[in-house]
Design an enzyme around this catalytic site. Structure first.
Site, PDB file in Angstrom:
ATOM      1  N   THR A 332       0.893  -0.987   0.019  1.00 36.22           N
ATOM      2  CA  THR A 332       0.052  -0.176  -0.054  1.00 36.22           C
ATOM      3  C   THR A 332       0.908   1.190   0.038  1.00 36.22           C
ATOM      4  OG1 THR A 332      -0.284   0.449   2.214  1.00 36.22           O
ATOM      5  CG2 THR A 332      -1.457  -1.238   1.311  1.00 36.22           C
ATOM      6  N   ASP A 333       0.218   2.354  -0.155  1.00 34.35           N
ATOM      7  CA  ASP A 333       0.831   3.702  -0.165  1.00 34.35           C
ATOM      8  C   ASP A 333       1.065   3.752   1.375  1.00 34.35           C
ATOM      9  OD1 ASP A 333       1.987   6.246  -0.750  1.00 34.35           O
ATOM     10  OD2 ASP A 333       0.675   6.513  -2.411  1.00 34.35           O
ATOM     11  N   TRP A 334       1.737   4.952   1.605  1.00 32.85           N
ATOM     12  CA  TRP A 334       1.993   5.086   2.799  1.00 32.85           C
ATOM     13  C   TRP A 334       1.202   5.600   3.957  1.00 32.85           C
ATOM     14  CZ3 TRP A 334       5.187   2.281   0.535  1.00 32.85           C
ATOM     15  CH2 TRP A 334       6.454   1.829   1.097  1.00 32.85           C
TER      16      TRP A 334
END
Length: 621
Positions: A332-334
């Site tokens: 996932t993105d952060w």
């Protein structure tokens, strides 16, 4: 005791597949037969020996800091253990059993290699000795944004991806990525959080600079070349794995806002152009990208659930795993789970469409959606709780852990995770690499106009005997090309370097790194530019990190050029005829803010009567 770099075994693979290793520790590489089990068997063997806590630690990849001297960051007692930028490195590796980290910040290449070795020694001391995979955002271009790129002194310097798209040379993109690969390997970085396969279809989006422009076919060619430069034709011991982002294509953000922030969470498709944004990802799959990162945005008005892509089972399991049969790692993105602070201000988790869920349920939704790893998070205890309470099966966790272990084995991290500090100092920013990046900067310059209004001859290239007035250029650098004078009135020609405009009301905290909002200049911003251009024939160079609305500037400039990250020297080489500009606009430049805003966010180059169309660019004699 920590080994010295010279004592650490190093493995090299020849082009014919022969393996060489320093078998006796004397620096002499000798051929040898690899006695290891196949990767699948090694993964299965290690997986069955791992505890739940060790598996849970693998499913998190968060930021990690580095001290300038290459030592590990170990804050004083009492630092919060839920903030990876302030937490102890030892606590994350030996306590939370994590072994994937995104390096935040930089040091000299030698110190980065030494830091890597200290980190790998720390990991080697854990029960199973699983080595660390170090990742990074781009480090080889001009823009420094803690959410997107890290300017790193000591590395080769290139135009932003927009500049490479402006050149349009796949071989150059692969060369750049191969140089990046060698620099990353030298300091121990084995995972690139790039390329961006997103499209610049919405000109106001502040992350346009990381894309390869607005045309999907061009972007597809560039993305594929970048991946092959990092990974080679297949992933192996000398590869840097590529995490291509942001599936299924960021860019069509409502009103051009960014999904890092609540007001930019909606991703819209008024032009019914969802599939257009998949084209660069299809090229990434063909090139063999090892990893994929979904974006923060939540799709509005599509067949998919209106929840952020990291939580979106229809997008990850249905589209990515199902339609495209992608079996690599999905990270996932952060920061999708935990609210935090950045620069002392609250920064909510990017749990768009899942804001109402608690942290445990957010993690559950992400794993159920099909992601293997959570970026920007450090909470393995949540995974352990989900398994122990039966909300997620151990088999589902094993599926993701196996993917992550497989990549570590293929990259050779279990055999030799160390870097050689002397090699890092020699390789990173070598004269060869610096020259290649500098040449690309000049090649990417895009000449938009080269004739003062009413003139019969072009202004460029400039003659060396001109008297030159400069703004935005170091006078000492300009003095190497012409005589520099103090005022426009004394000059034969002026050169002004300016940047594309943005909404200057967003000037505090994390938002200040995102050049968002308007694309046009205010009267106060225009006035000094036009005053110089009215007094003397003027070359105006504009840094295009995204599109700009510049009809007045184009009208008054004697010559107008664009750059996408170029040094003063790289620009002046072009303006004085010592290098040839090859750039063509990687997106159109709208004529007005009204026409920019009227376009569909998901459709490229659709403003009415653009000032300069997509692909515009002049050649110099």
């Amino acid at each position: 005791m920590s080994q010295t770099p010279a004592a650490r075994p190093r493995v090299l693979t020849a082009s014919d597949g022969t393996l060489f290793r320093d078998l006796n520790g004397n620096g002499i590489m000798e051929p040898y037969e690899d006695p290891r089990l196949p990767v699948a068997e090694r993964v299965a063997d290690l997986l069955q020996r791992m505890t739940l806590e060790e598996k849970a630690g693998m499913l998190f990849q968060t930021m990690i800091a580095i001290n300038d001297d290459g030592t590990l960051v170990e804050p004083e007692a009492g630092a919060p253990d839920d903030d990876p930028m302030r937490a102890s490195t030892t606590a994350m590796v030996a306590g939370k059993l994590m072994n994937h980290f995104n390096l935040f910040g930089a040091a000299a290449p030698r110190r980065m290699a030494e830091w890597n070795n200290r980190l790998q020694d720390l990991a080697a001391g854990t029960r199973l000795g699983i080595p660390v995979t170090i990742s990074t955002d781009p480090r080889n271009a001009f823009v420094d944004n803690p959410a997107a790129s890290v300017y790193t002194d000591g590395f080769s310097l290139w135009p932003e991806p927009l500049g490479l798209a402006a050149i349009g040379d796949e071989a150059l993109v692969r060369l750049q990525a191969d140089i990046i690969r060698r620099e990353y390997l030298a300091v121990g970085i084995r995972l690139a959080l790039h390329p961006m396969a997103d499209l610049a279809t919405e000109p106001r989006w502040p992350r346009v600079m990381g894309t390869y422009g607005s045309d999907a076919e061009v972007a597809a060619r560039m993305v594929a070349a970048h991946i092959r430069g990092l990974q080679g034709d297949c992933l192996g011991r000398t590869s840097v794995a590529a995490m291509t982002k942001h599936f299924p294509g960021a860019g069509p953000q409502k009103d051009g806002e960014d999904a890092h922030f609540p007001y930019g969470r909606e991703q819209v498709y008024p032009g019914d152009n969802f599939d257009y944004h998949l084209i660069p990802f299809e090229a990434a799959f063909e090139a063999g990208t090892s990893q994929i990162m979904p974006y923060y945005g939540m799709p509005i008005g599509t067949e998919y659930e209106e929840v952020g892509f990291g939580f979106n089972k229809g997008v990850i399991t249905g589209l990515l795993r199902g339609r495209y049969r992608f079996d690599g790692i999905v990270c996932t993105d952060w920061g999708l789970v935990t609210d935090t602070e950045i620069f002392g201000a609250p920064f909510p988790a990017r749990a768009w469409g899942a804001e109402h869920l608690d942290r445990l349920t957010r993690v559950e939704r992400i794993i159920e959606a099909g992601a293997d790893q959570l970026g920007g998070e450090a909470a393995p205890e949540l995974i352990a709780e989900l398994v122990r309470t039966g909300r997620i099966t151990s088999e589902r966790i094993d599926e993701s852990v196996a993917r992550l272990l497989r990549e570590k084995f293929i990259l050779g991290l279990f055999d030799d995770p160390y870097a050689d500090p002397e090699e890092a100092e020699r390789i990173c920013g070598s004269s060869e690499f610096i020259a290649a990046g500098h040449a690309a900067q000049s090649r990417s310059i895009t000449v938009l106009k080269d004739r003062p209004n009413g003139a019969t001859v072009p202004l460029l290239p400039l003659a060396p005997e001109v008297r030159l007035y400069v703004q935005g250029i170091a006078p000492a650098v300009a003095a190497q090309y012409a005589t520099v004078v103090a005022t426009p009135e004394e000059a034969d020609v002026a050169i002004l370097r300016i940047a594309a405009p943005h909404d200057d009301t967003r000037t505090s905290g994390f938002e200040s790194f995102f050049r968002a909002g308007r694309l046009d200049f205010t009267e106060d911003e225009l006035s000094p530019i036009l005053a110089v251009a009215s007094a003397v024939p003027t070359v105006i160079d504009i840094f295009l990190d995204r599109a700009a609305v510049i009809p007045e500037i184009a009208d008054h400039a004697g010559a107008l050029v664009a750059n996408y990250g170029a040094s003063d020297t790289a620009l002046l080489e072009v303006l004085f005829g010592r290098a040839k500009p090859e750039g063509r606009l990687p997106f159109e430049l709208p004529r007005s803010m009204e026409s920019a805003a009227a376009g569909d966010e998901d459709v490229p180059n659709d403003s009415v009567d653009p000032l300069f169309p997509y692909g515009h660019g002049l050649s110099l004699a």
